[in-house]
Design an enzyme around this catalytic site. Structure first.
Site, mmCIF file in Angstrom:
data_model
loop_
_atom_site.group_PDB
_atom_site.id
_atom_site.type_symbol
_atom_site.label_atom_id
_atom_site.label_comp_id
_atom_site.label_asym_id
_atom_site.label_seq_id
_atom_site.Cartn_x
_atom_site.Cartn_y
_atom_site.Cartn_z
ATOM 1 N N SER A 165 0.839 -1.203 0.000
ATOM 2 C CA SER A 165 0.000 0.000 0.000
ATOM 3 C C SER A 165 0.867 1.243 0.000
ATOM 4 O O SER A 165 1.939 1.270 0.627
ATOM 5 C CB SER A 165 -0.901 0.014 1.240
ATOM 6 O OG SER A 165 -1.614 1.232 1.321
ATOM 7 N N LYS A 212 2.681 -1.984 6.203
ATOM 8 C CA LYS A 212 2.821 -1.991 4.750
ATOM 9 C C LYS A 212 4.178 -1.448 4.311
ATOM 10 O O LYS A 212 4.721 -1.865 3.273
ATOM 11 C CB LYS A 212 1.678 -1.202 4.103
ATOM 12 C CG LYS A 212 0.335 -1.912 4.198
ATOM 13 C CD LYS A 212 0.360 -3.289 3.535
ATOM 14 C CE LYS A 212 -0.992 -3.972 3.523
ATOM 15 N NZ LYS A 212 -0.958 -5.280 2.848
#
Length: 228
Positions: free
Chosen positions: A129, A156
């Site tokens: 992400s 992430k």
């Protein structure tokens, strides 16, 4: 035929990715920790169900052993399983988020490496992400600047880093991380909006179907390379 494993694939982007890769002729193993939901999803798609909980070593080992026995190799691994925190930011929540979003990638990838090395064109895609991008989260013009999920963002960032490090240590296998775009899934329901999982899955599929001379060690979105 290309043999593909997708973790956390009983819904959302993982499910949509499975559908699109099946349409391309892949043999898709749909991994899910919930046996009933996973079996239903696999049956709906015509995929092969694997009971796979990325937070459980024995589950991961058994799932990859099943692929080994049936196929003898793995061509594509999509590390898609992930969670976001809800409520308090504390030690137990951090451990749960990182165990799924980071350690889970390591568990599955390590178990998959012997099978990937038998492939003529092995590819690993991590669904990461831009919420974990230092560039994006420090840019006031980006939506990540005000995103209120610190543990998700931190996990992430780690997911992208471990993907890049695998790319360096495993030069015969292409490893790339992907920002699929803001998507309407169970994970993002509290934020509202988002595009369809099918649209976001297209970027995952693009990286899952790279040619032998394709890139490795990158973070990409639908437009190409993404700063992080």
């Amino acid at each position: 035929m290309t043999v593909t494993l997708i973790t956390g694939a009983n819904k959302g982007i993982g499910f949509a990715t499975a559908r699109q890769l099946l349409d391309l002729g892949h043999v898709v193993y749909l991994g899910a920790r919930d046996k009933r939901k996973g079996e239903e999803a696999a049956a709906a798609l015509g995929a092969r169900f694997l009971h796979l909980d990325v937070t459980d070593d024995a589950s991961v080992t058994e799932a990859l052993a099943t692929i080994d026995a049936a196929e003898g190799r793995l061509d594509v691994l999509v590390n898609n399983a992930g969670i976001a925190e809800s409520g308090a930011v504390d030690g137990p929540t951090a451990l749960r988020v990182f165990d799924t979003n980071v350690v889970g990638i390591i568990r599955v990838t390590e178990a998959a490496l012997p099978l990937l090395r038998r492939s003529a064109n092995p590819v690993v895609v991590t669904v990461s992400s831009s919420a974990g991008s230092f560039w994006a989260t420090n840019n006031p013009d980006r939506p990540e600047f005000d995103l209120p999920f610190p543990l998700y963002s931190a996990s992430k960032a780690a997911a992208t880093m471990i993907t890049v490090k695998y790319a360096r240590s495993q030069p015969g296998i292409k490893f790339n991380a992907v920002e699929p775009g803001f998507t309407a899934t169970d994970m993002t329901a509290a934020l509202g909006g988002g595009r369809s999982p099918a649209e976001s899955a297209r970027t995952v599929v693009r990286l899952a179907t790279l040619p032998p001379d394709g890139p490795t060690g990158t973070l990409q979105d639908e437009s190409g390379h993404l700063n992080w």
